[in-house]
Design an enzyme around this catalytic site. Structure first.
Site, PDB file in Angstrom:
ATOM      1  N   GLY A  43      22.123 -16.427  29.135  1.00  0.00           N
ATOM      2  CA  GLY A  43      21.596 -17.157  30.291  1.00  0.00           C
ATOM      3  C   GLY A  43      20.835 -16.258  31.251  1.00  0.00           C
ATOM      4  O   GLY A  43      20.950 -16.393  32.462  1.00  0.00           O
ATOM      5  N   ALA A  44      20.025 -15.346  30.702  1.00  0.00           N
ATOM      6  CA  ALA A  44      19.436 -14.298  31.536  1.00  0.00           C
ATOM      7  C   ALA A  44      17.948 -14.501  31.830  1.00  0.00           C
ATOM      8  O   ALA A  44      17.261 -13.557  32.206  1.00  0.00           O
ATOM      9  CB  ALA A  44      19.664 -12.940  30.874  1.00  0.00           C
ATOM     10  N   SER A  45      17.461 -15.732  31.676  1.00  0.00           N
ATOM     11  CA  SER A  45      16.069 -15.960  32.056  1.00  0.00           C
ATOM     12  C   SER A  45      15.925 -15.880  33.575  1.00  0.00           C
ATOM     13  O   SER A  45      16.824 -16.261  34.323  1.00  0.00           O
ATOM     14  CB  SER A  45      15.592 -17.336  31.564  1.00  0.00           C
ATOM     15  OG  SER A  45      15.220 -17.249  30.204  1.00  0.00           O
ATOM     16  N   ASN A  91      20.031 -11.956  26.701  1.00  0.00           N
ATOM     17  CA  ASN A  91      19.476 -13.116  25.988  1.00  0.00           C
ATOM     18  C   ASN A  91      18.470 -13.873  26.844  1.00  0.00           C
ATOM     19  O   ASN A  91      18.792 -14.297  27.962  1.00  0.00           O
ATOM     20  CB  ASN A  91      20.607 -14.098  25.665  1.00  0.00           C
ATOM     21  CG  ASN A  91      21.473 -13.631  24.516  1.00  0.00           C
ATOM     22  OD1 ASN A  91      21.409 -12.485  24.101  1.00  0.00           O
ATOM     23  ND2 ASN A  91      22.287 -14.536  24.000  1.00  0.00           N
ATOM     24  N   ASP A 134      22.614 -17.189  17.150  1.00  0.00           N
ATOM     25  CA  ASP A 134      22.963 -17.413  18.556  1.00  0.00           C
ATOM     26  C   ASP A 134      23.940 -18.594  18.641  1.00  0.00           C
ATOM     27  O   ASP A 134      23.651 -19.680  18.122  1.00  0.00           O
ATOM     28  CB  ASP A 134      21.655 -17.724  19.311  1.00  0.00           C
ATOM     29  CG  ASP A 134      21.809 -17.710  20.818  1.00  0.00           C
ATOM     30  OD1 ASP A 134      22.708 -17.001  21.312  1.00  0.00           O
ATOM     31  OD2 ASP A 134      21.012 -18.394  21.491  1.00  0.00           O
ATOM     32  N   HIS A 135      25.068 -18.395  19.283  1.00  0.00           N
ATOM     33  CA  HIS A 135      26.048 -19.475  19.529  1.00  0.00           C
ATOM     34  C   HIS A 135      26.519 -20.206  18.265  1.00  0.00           C
ATOM     35  O   HIS A 135      26.493 -21.443  18.217  1.00  0.00           O
ATOM     36  CB  HIS A 135      25.479 -20.511  20.519  1.00  0.00           C
ATOM     37  CG  HIS A 135      25.291 -19.967  21.901  1.00  0.00           C
ATOM     38  ND1 HIS A 135      26.329 -19.768  22.778  1.00  0.00           N
ATOM     39  CD2 HIS A 135      24.182 -19.568  22.557  1.00  0.00           C
ATOM     40  CE1 HIS A 135      25.861 -19.259  23.912  1.00  0.00           C
ATOM     41  NE2 HIS A 135      24.565 -19.123  23.803  1.00  0.00           N
ATOM     42  N   HIS A 193      22.833 -21.149  31.116  1.00  0.00           N
ATOM     43  CA  HIS A 193      21.663 -21.439  30.281  1.00  0.00           C
ATOM     44  C   HIS A 193      20.679 -22.365  30.992  1.00  0.00           C
ATOM     45  O   HIS A 193      21.064 -23.154  31.839  1.00  0.00           O
ATOM     46  CB  HIS A 193      22.107 -22.082  28.966  1.00  0.00           C
ATOM     47  CG  HIS A 193      22.867 -21.140  28.083  1.00  0.00           C
ATOM     48  ND1 HIS A 193      24.213 -21.251  27.855  1.00  0.00           N
ATOM     49  CD2 HIS A 193      22.456 -20.053  27.389  1.00  0.00           C
ATOM     50  CE1 HIS A 193      24.605 -20.271  27.041  1.00  0.00           C
ATOM     51  NE2 HIS A 193      23.557 -19.527  26.749  1.00  0.00           N
TER      52      HIS A 193
HETATM   53  P1  13P Z   1      18.291 -18.678  29.057  1.00  0.00           P
HETATM   54  O1  13P Z   1      18.394 -20.166  28.998  1.00  0.00           O
HETATM   55  O2  13P Z   1      18.613 -18.177  30.439  1.00  0.00           O
HETATM   56  O3  13P Z   1      17.014 -18.157  28.551  1.00  0.00           O
HETATM   57  O4  13P Z   1      19.459 -18.083  28.108  1.00  0.00           O
HETATM   58  C1  13P Z   1      19.264 -17.969  26.721  1.00  0.00           C
HETATM   59  C2  13P Z   1      20.523 -17.648  26.001  1.00  0.00           C
HETATM   60  O5  13P Z   1      21.525 -17.246  26.548  1.00  0.00           O
HETATM   61  C3  13P Z   1      20.518 -17.809  24.536  1.00  0.00           C
HETATM   62  O6  13P Z   1      21.768 -17.578  23.985  1.00  0.00           O
HETATM   63  O1  G3H Z   2      21.682 -20.654  24.421  1.00  0.00           O
HETATM   64  C1  G3H Z   2      20.887 -21.511  24.068  1.00  0.00           C
HETATM   65  C2  G3H Z   2      19.537 -21.109  23.628  1.00  0.00           C
HETATM   66  O2  G3H Z   2      18.622 -21.194  24.688  1.00  0.00           O
HETATM   67  C3  G3H Z   2      19.125 -21.918  22.443  1.00  0.00           C
HETATM   68  O3  G3H Z   2      18.854 -23.214  22.818  1.00  0.00           O
HETATM   69  O4  G3H Z   2      20.193 -24.609  21.250  1.00  0.00           O
HETATM   70  O5  G3H Z   2      18.161 -25.539  22.409  1.00  0.00           O
HETATM   71  O6  G3H Z   2      17.922 -23.852  20.577  1.00  0.00           O
HETATM   72  P1  G3H Z   2      18.773 -24.389  21.684  1.00  0.00           P
HETATM   73 ZN    ZN Z   3      23.409 -18.169  25.190  1.00  0.00          ZN
END
Ligand code: 13P
Ligand code: G3H
Ligand code: ZN
Length: 311
Positions: free
Chosen positions: A214-216, A256, A82-83, A180
């Protein structure tokens, strides 16, 4: 079955009008909760690892936990970075057993983003690994309303064909108003997403999988539990689940979710510790935490993403 790539998952999700959940993992309980949910729902799933997770738990611990989950289940599981913020971390994860990586060049110029993404794609594809790119910067929609240049934060649909063609990426994360964390909109603000951008992107890239970060949804019951048992979370607003459902029916194939899992875990632990102040064995509070995450993930798969029964 062994770890899979996201290729087949996305093809089926696109055709079936649903999305695969990509959930962040940081420790054993989170890996178990997500994969138990996937097994119970017979859903394909993406476990994703951030740079922060690798720092916290170490790459080898996370890959071994995921290996164990693969042995313990019979649903398709992909392991995704991720990222990734540059070529090196992507290379490390490709060499270290991941089946998918994200190269996040969204902070770079268009040309620089293309260059680094192309480099990762060449390395990954030679090794059978899939690549997610990003175009546009995630931001709150309020920025676009209040700040004149803020449209630049959203993905510009006019750029997506050139980006995808020149980089060769397998999926594309776009910015349509999600962000996020737990505080995505100002208190009292009505959540909005730019579905018009998603629509235009999907018309320009027919059949191509789109990713939503950012889909929480920031489950209010969990925020209330946290605050009832000693927490001090201010008003937090996430993405309404019906909007995610709608995005999943469109071209979005990967959604995500991390913050919702963090919140679920914290809510369950706070509640358990408040109700059992004498407990000091971590298994006593990590068990309800794991159970609560598992039920949350089942709900997301079944009621929001639409991927239950698609394994
Ligand atoms: P949330 O912070 O909305 O859960 O997003 C997570 C995310 O995009 C991880 O890459
Ligand atoms: O997009 C970010 C994710 O929520 C991961 O977060 O970098 O704190 O592990 P983190
Ligand atoms: Zn993300």
């Amino acid at each position: 079955m062994p770890l899979v790539t996201t290729k087949e998952m996305f093809r089926k999700a696109y055709e079936g009008g649903y999305a695969i959940g990509a959930f962040n993992v940081n420790n054993m309980e989170i890996v178990q909760a997500i994969t138990e949910a996937a097994q119970l729902e017979q859903a394909p799933v993406i476990l994703q690892v951030s740079a922060g997770a690798r720092k916290y738990a170490k790459h080898v611990y996370l890959t071994k936990l995921v290996e164990a989950a693969v042995l313990d289940t019979d649903v398709p599981i992909a392991l995704h970075l991720d990222h990734g913020d540059g070529f090196e971390i992507c290379k490390d994860c490709i060499d270290g057993g991941f089946t998918s990586v994200m190269i996040d060049g969204s902070k770079l110029s268009f040309e620089e983003n293309i260059a680094v993404t192309r480099k990762v794609v060449e390395y990954a594809h030679e090794r059978g690994v899939m690549v997610e790119g990003e175009l546009g910067k995630l931001a709150g929609i309020e920025d676009a309303v209040n700040v004149s240049e803020a449209d630049a934060q959203f993905t510009n649909p006019a750029e997506v064909e050139e980006f995808v063609t020149r980089t060769g990426v397998d999926s594309l994360a776009i910015a349509i108003g999600t962000s996020h964390g737990a505080y995505k909109f100002k208190p009292g603000q009505k959540p909005q997403l730019r579905f018009d951008i998603l629509q235009e992107v999907s018309e320009r890239l027919p059949g191509f999988p789109i990713v939503l970060h950012g889909a929480s949804s920031v489950i209010q019951a969990d925020v209330e539990t946290v605050n009832r048992f000693g927490g001090k979370m201010p008003d937090a607003i996430g993405i309404p689940e019906e909007m995610l459902r709608h995005a999943a029916e469109m071209a979005v194939c990967k959604i995500n979710i991390d913050s919702d899992l963090r919140l679920a875990m914290t809510a369950a632990i706070r509640q358990h510790m408040a109700e059992h102040p004498d407990h000091f064995d971590p298994r006593q509070y990590l068990t309800p935490a794991r159970d609560h995450i598992r039920e949350l993930v089942r709900h997301k798969m079944h009621d929001v993403l639409g991927c239950s029964g698609k394994a």
